[in-house]
Design an enzyme around this catalytic site. Sequence first.
Site, short mmCIF file in Angstrom:
data_model
loop_
_atom_site.label_atom_id
_atom_site.label_comp_id
_atom_site.label_asym_id
_atom_site.label_seq_id
_atom_site.Cartn_x
_atom_site.Cartn_y
_atom_site.Cartn_z
N ASP A 37 -11.99 2.00 3.42
CA ASP A 37 -12.71 3.25 3.25
C ASP A 37 -13.67 3.16 2.06
OD1 ASP A 37 -12.65 6.18 4.08
OD2 ASP A 37 -12.25 6.39 1.93
N GLU A 50 -4.07 -15.69 2.72
CA GLU A 50 -2.73 -16.25 2.50
C GLU A 50 -1.92 -16.25 3.80
OE1 GLU A 50 -1.02 -13.55 -0.32
OE2 GLU A 50 -2.28 -14.26 -1.97
C1 GLC Z 1 -14.67 7.98 4.37
C2 GLC Z 1 -13.84 8.58 5.47
C3 GLC Z 1 -13.95 10.06 5.38
C4 GLC Z 1 -13.41 10.50 4.04
C5 GLC Z 1 -14.13 9.79 2.90
C6 GLC Z 1 -13.37 9.93 1.61
O1 GLC Z 1 -16.02 8.23 4.53
O2 GLC Z 1 -14.24 8.06 6.70
O3 GLC Z 1 -13.23 10.71 6.40
O4 GLC Z 1 -13.57 11.89 3.88
O5 GLC Z 1 -14.22 8.41 3.14
O6 GLC Z 1 -12.20 9.20 1.65
#
Ligand code: GLC
Length: 566
Positions: A212, A262
């Site tokens: 993310d 790993e």
């Molecule tokens: C990313 C995710 C989204 C979230 C953001 C903060 O963009 O896809 O859903 O709100 O990160 O974590």
Amino acid sequence: MSPQQTAVPDVHVPWWRRGTIYQVYPRSFADANGDGTGDVEGIRSKLPYLSDLGVDGIWISPWYPSPLADGGYDVADYRDINPMFGTLADAERLLDEAHELGIKVIVDLVPNHTSREHRWFEAALAAGPGSAERAMYMFRPGRGDDGELPPNNWRSVFGGPAWTRVDDGEWYLHLFDSSQPDLDWTNERVREEFDAIFRFWLDRGVDGFRIDVAHGMVKDPALPDLDGEQELLGTNFAVNHPHWDRDGVHEINRRWRAVLDEVDRDVMMVAEAWVVPEHLGLYLRPDEYHQSFNFDFLTADWGRDEARDAIVRALDAAQTVGSTPTWTLSNHDVMRHATRYGLPKGTDWRAWPLAGPADALDPVAGLRRAKAMTMLLMALPGSLYVYQGEELGLPDVWDLPTDVLDDPVWEDSGHTQKGRDGCRVPMPWTPDGTSYGFGSNGAWLPQPTVYGELAAAAQSGVDGSTLELYRAGLDLRKRYFEADEQLTWLDLGPDVLAFRRGTGAVCALNYGSDPVALPAGGLLLGSEPGMTAIEPETCVWVDPDLRPSLADRRRQREMRRPGSQR
Ligand code: GLC
């Protein structure tokens, strides 16, 4: 060239490089315990459905303990499962059963920030300024005589200031909601914790990680003020931005890659990196990510040149580093593409649900274009990411009443954007029931009645349904489009985007308003039923080595007959 003569590479091709990955948003996929919220057992119960659909892997959006202030992207413990969704034992069973069916499993890791309810943050608050606990996060004194002003002018992606003040007067940074404090990635302890988190899930058998906000962890240490507002879900920010896409992230990428290396299995990581296309390749160097999402395509308008340009950019970026592109049209953060393509070109689809006009939407055209674009994507070299429900042609529920909205974007934007709940409305599995088969007892967001009509059970086995189009498409994709990575553009006139793949199969999408003759050969699949030409806003796949079927030839003869409607 016949399909058999296709150059099947003699080198090992890892599963993710050309496969199809299905995104599960656990809260909204399937609810096995009848509490209105999806769960791990629900996902497990639908594995046969996913196997029939023909996917190679699933990516599960965060399923960790979380107050769900941002739908789970606010993680309170990276090494467990949210009790609302089940237990670690349920997750392990899911992994085993998925693997038995030949389905790989990717989990979602959120390294930029934690939840405010993570024990690291609670310890940071309790320990006070200057403590080692606080150094896990980005705490700073404020500006102004009494530190009453935030340390700089940064804004949260969701709206409002990116800093929140705590009782002892310090401020903490949150690029997203105030419930999501940013970690300090210059701190070795943060790095070590994440090495261990990767290993924890690898030990449980996961096949990959979706990372993310992979472009956000590193901040300019001087924390300079920014000129103008910054958006997350866009790629047009300046080079040398103080918190997006800084060079320092690559060192972190390499560290994680070493942890993945790993393991003696085909494991992968895919970056959610909203960066300029020219920078995407940097994330895909051999010692960094295996893949990155390609949002350039997702944000492109409906149109031949728009699609072609986005495809060329993605192929070029991937080729320079020996990777393959990823293709995606929908996810849990954007308006579903069956609705997006029903809006006039150039519409700001994030603003439109409030700004209107409502009658600008043409849902029939939206679905027709969505199916055509999906077939185009399925035929490209690289891997395909499908978001739950798009295989049913689900529209976005953009008109949810504001009192049910859950996405922090609604509040944080000061009610200027409705947020992303419209694409997160629970899945319909059956045409009736309190939540169209999502669970036995309602759903956490209201579903429109059209969801009943579009339920999986209502489409399964029905000729011409969107679900059967996806099933046939994913099946043919394996035979015709996953064998190699070649693509040759073809000229089928000014309105058609067409290419030939290494197997000889041709994909052609007609963006114009007049039908165009089918290329020679046998029709493998059309985005609408019974096609004898490339109808406006449809896509076809043709195998030049197949003779047209008798039925096709009869239909084509009829079309040529004087007095024919076409
Ligand atoms: C990313 C995710 C989204 C979230 C953001 C903060 O963009 O896809 O859903 O709100 O990160 O974590």
